[in-house]
Design a protein around this motif. Structure first.
Motif, mmCIF file in Angstrom:
data_model
loop_
_atom_site.group_PDB
_atom_site.id
_atom_site.type_symbol
_atom_site.label_atom_id
_atom_site.label_comp_id
_atom_site.label_asym_id
_atom_site.label_seq_id
_atom_site.Cartn_x
_atom_site.Cartn_y
_atom_site.Cartn_z
ATOM 1 N N TRP A 38 -15.056 -2.060 3.448
ATOM 2 C CA TRP A 38 -14.626 -2.195 2.057
ATOM 3 C C TRP A 38 -13.177 -2.634 2.002
ATOM 4 O O TRP A 38 -12.311 -2.090 2.698
ATOM 5 C CB TRP A 38 -14.763 -0.865 1.312
ATOM 6 C CG TRP A 38 -14.180 -0.915 -0.080
ATOM 7 C CD1 TRP A 38 -14.779 -1.414 -1.192
ATOM 8 C CD2 TRP A 38 -12.879 -0.484 -0.480
ATOM 9 N NE1 TRP A 38 -13.945 -1.322 -2.272
ATOM 10 C CE2 TRP A 38 -12.767 -0.753 -1.867
ATOM 11 C CE3 TRP A 38 -11.802 0.094 0.179
ATOM 12 C CZ2 TRP A 38 -11.608 -0.450 -2.584
ATOM 13 C CZ3 TRP A 38 -10.655 0.392 -0.535
ATOM 14 C CH2 TRP A 38 -10.567 0.119 -1.908
ATOM 15 N N GLN A 39 -12.913 -3.644 1.192
ATOM 16 C CA GLN A 39 -11.552 -4.104 0.951
ATOM 17 C C GLN A 39 -11.339 -4.176 -0.560
ATOM 18 O O GLN A 39 -12.236 -4.593 -1.299
ATOM 19 C CB GLN A 39 -11.311 -5.478 1.575
ATOM 20 C CG GLN A 39 -11.443 -5.522 3.087
ATOM 21 C CD GLN A 39 -10.378 -4.700 3.790
ATOM 22 O OE1 GLN A 39 -9.230 -4.641 3.358
ATOM 23 N NE2 GLN A 39 -10.757 -4.040 4.882
ATOM 24 N N PRO A 40 -10.159 -3.777 -1.065
ATOM 25 C CA PRO A 40 -9.914 -3.822 -2.509
ATOM 26 C C PRO A 40 -10.093 -5.232 -3.077
ATOM 27 O O PRO A 40 -9.715 -6.223 -2.446
ATOM 28 C CB PRO A 40 -8.452 -3.358 -2.631
ATOM 29 C CG PRO A 40 -8.198 -2.570 -1.380
ATOM 30 C CD PRO A 40 -9.018 -3.229 -0.321
ATOM 31 N N VAL A 41 -10.663 -5.290 -4.259
ATOM 32 C CA VAL A 41 -10.982 -6.588 -4.863
ATOM 33 C C VAL A 41 -9.718 -7.411 -5.104
ATOM 34 O O VAL A 41 -9.654 -8.590 -4.745
ATOM 35 C CB VAL A 41 -11.752 -6.381 -6.188
ATOM 36 C CG1 VAL A 41 -11.954 -7.720 -6.891
ATOM 37 C CG2 VAL A 41 -13.093 -5.721 -5.919
ATOM 38 N N ASP A 42 -8.689 -6.798 -5.722
ATOM 39 C CA ASP A 42 -7.473 -7.560 -6.009
ATOM 40 C C ASP A 42 -6.747 -7.956 -4.735
ATOM 41 O O ASP A 42 -6.134 -9.022 -4.653
ATOM 42 C CB ASP A 42 -6.553 -6.784 -6.954
ATOM 43 C CG ASP A 42 -6.264 -5.367 -6.469
ATOM 44 O OD1 ASP A 42 -6.769 -4.973 -5.399
ATOM 45 O OD2 ASP A 42 -5.538 -4.630 -7.178
ATOM 46 N N PHE A 43 -6.834 -7.125 -3.718
ATOM 47 C CA PHE A 43 -6.203 -7.416 -2.433
ATOM 48 C C PHE A 43 -6.789 -8.686 -1.819
ATOM 49 O O PHE A 43 -6.063 -9.510 -1.247
ATOM 50 C CB PHE A 43 -6.399 -6.224 -1.489
ATOM 51 C CG PHE A 43 -5.787 -6.380 -0.128
ATOM 52 C CD1 PHE A 43 -4.419 -6.294 0.048
ATOM 53 C CD2 PHE A 43 -6.587 -6.607 0.992
ATOM 54 C CE1 PHE A 43 -3.849 -6.425 1.314
ATOM 55 C CE2 PHE A 43 -6.031 -6.743 2.253
ATOM 56 C CZ PHE A 43 -4.658 -6.651 2.405
#
Length: 444
Positions: A38-43
């Motif tokens: 999982w990686q942050p969407v905005d990131f």
């Protein structure tokens, strides 16, 4: 937990130990987050395109299609790290982790006194700082590292306890206006040889004061280049400077830095001159998305929603409350006034991401109040639930959990109000008033 134990046991390790502890936990979390599925969407969808745009010689604001709506200062760093071949999952977080590590000694400097190293250790172990810097990769630590540094520089040497607007200054203004009609009173205040004219005359330490002011302004300007919210830090920084002349210089430099990064877009970012107005409009455009935090989720059933009327009401409420806080804490230590401003913002804001809660952390950790740690623990648990627990599920489950999570945030608002420095609304001691400046003798 460790930060609370440190408070209970009154641990005061050497500053180097606090820094090394902070480095260890942040780097460990960085590697864990970078290798997570999982990686942050905005990131991934906003920050990475901005860095890639710089790498490709394109404007980071326009090339990211508004995903990056700040000045290009941080994307320049992203671009350099990507050019070095560092994978984005590491490069994007490296910027925020390094900034957050630098904040550890800055919190110690901000705190001052015998417990400075304890405060540094507590920030090194602050759970919200770890989540925002190492997992989310949000740029709040970058804005904070420059903002807090501006406070440290503006305060200068001497006692860590200062005052804001002193009764002596207020008394001078009242004397200047009393016993005169409005016209003559204004002339006495603003005319040649009046109070304002005398306040702007150079003093014996003028050169050193102006250098300090210029450096503080430069740092605050860089904070504004990272994000726009550090504007709330400017009043406190200005009050820490020794006199009006220094404050004017600091304010001028603060505004000059963002202008520099804006006008140099064609040189460093490949922006065409005719695109600059579009860049400015994109930076200024803030979509009225509410429903993440506080009182607005109860109008949106806990979901994100475009509600201009709620956003407008909340924005006006912020301005009103900030003015009230400045008036109430005007005589207090400027750091306490700043803490109160940032906390009241969290209470009344209509829109907020979990990373916003980091804004007040260095100030509240450096100068804790009676309810500081209940507030810190409360917002950290709330943010951790969103960052760690909710992200384990599919999209539909995430939205179902989000509805309850966002609405539950309202229980934290009273804690934030209680954490405000209510007991420090006035100077700690009369002797903290700044010394009278010695004027240089004019030769004319």
């Amino acid at each position: 937990m460790f930060a609370l134990i440190a408070q209970w046991r009154d641990w005061r390790p050497p500053l180097l130990v606090a820094i090394l502890v902070g480095i260890a936990v942040r780097v460990l979390l960085l590697f864990t987050a970078a290798n997570d599925s999982w990686q942050p969407v905005d990131f991934m969808e906003s920050f990475r395109p901005a860095g890639e745009a710089v790498l490709n010689g394109e404007d980071p604001v326009l090339a990211s299609e508004g995903g990056w709506h700040f000045l290009p200062t941080i994307p320049y760093v992203y671009g350099i790290l990507l050019w070095l071949g560092i994978p984005w999952e590491y490069a994007g977080r490296l910027v925020t982790v390094v900034a957050d590590i630098v904040l550890i000694p800055l919190v110690a400097k901000l705190a001052g006194g015998p417990k400075a190293s304890l405060r540094a250790l507590q920030y090194a172990l602050n759970p919200l700082a770890l989540l925002v810097a190492s997992i989310h990769g949000q740029v709040e630590p970058v804005a904070l590292v420059f903002g807090v540094a501006a406070f440290v520089v503006a305060r200068g040497p001497g006692s860590p306890d200062r005052v804001g607007v002193t009764t002596r200054v207020v008394a001078k203004v009242r004397r200047g206006m009393s016993a005169y009609d409005l016209r003559s009173g204004l002339h006495r205040m603003l005319g040649s040889g009046g109070l304002l004219h005398r306040a702007l005359l150079p003093g014996a330490t003028d050169r050193a004061d102006l250098k300090r002011a210029a450096l503080a302004g430069l740092l605050m300007g860089l904070a504004l280049c990272a994000k726009s919210w550090p504007i709330w830090l400017i009043p406190g920084m200005l009050l820490l400077l020794p006199h009006l002349r220094a404050r004017v210089a600091a304010l001028f430099v603060t505004g000059l830095v963002p202008v520099f990064f804006l006008v140099t877009l064609p040189i460093f970012a490949g922006t065409r001159l005719d695109q600059i107005p579009e860049v400015i409009n994109t930076i200024q455009d803030i979509r009225p998305i509410v429903g993440e935090w506080g009182w607005t989720p109860h109008f949106t059933e806990g979901n994100w929603d475009l509600r201009p009327e709620l956003a407008s009401f909340g924005t006006n409420l912020i301005y009103l409350c900030v003015v009230g806080v400045v008036l109430i804490w005007r005589r207090a230590d400027p750091i306490d006034m700043t803490t109160a401003i940032l906390l009241i913002f969290m209470v009344v804001t209509p829109r907020l991401g979990a990373q916003y809660l980091l804004w007040f952390m260095p100030f509240l950790v450096a100068r804790p109040t009676r309810w500081a740690w209940p507030a810190i623990i409360g917002v950290s648990f709330w943010a951790a639930y969103g960052y760690i627990y909710m992200t384990q599920f599919d999209t539909n489950t995430w939205w179902a959990l989000h509805a309850d999570w966002s609405r539950a945030s309202i229980v934290l608002l009273p804690l934030l109000v209680m954490a405000m420095p209510w007991g420090r609304r006035a100077p700690a001691a009369p002797q903290l008033a700044p010394p009278v400046r010695t004027r240089e003798t004019s030769s004319t």
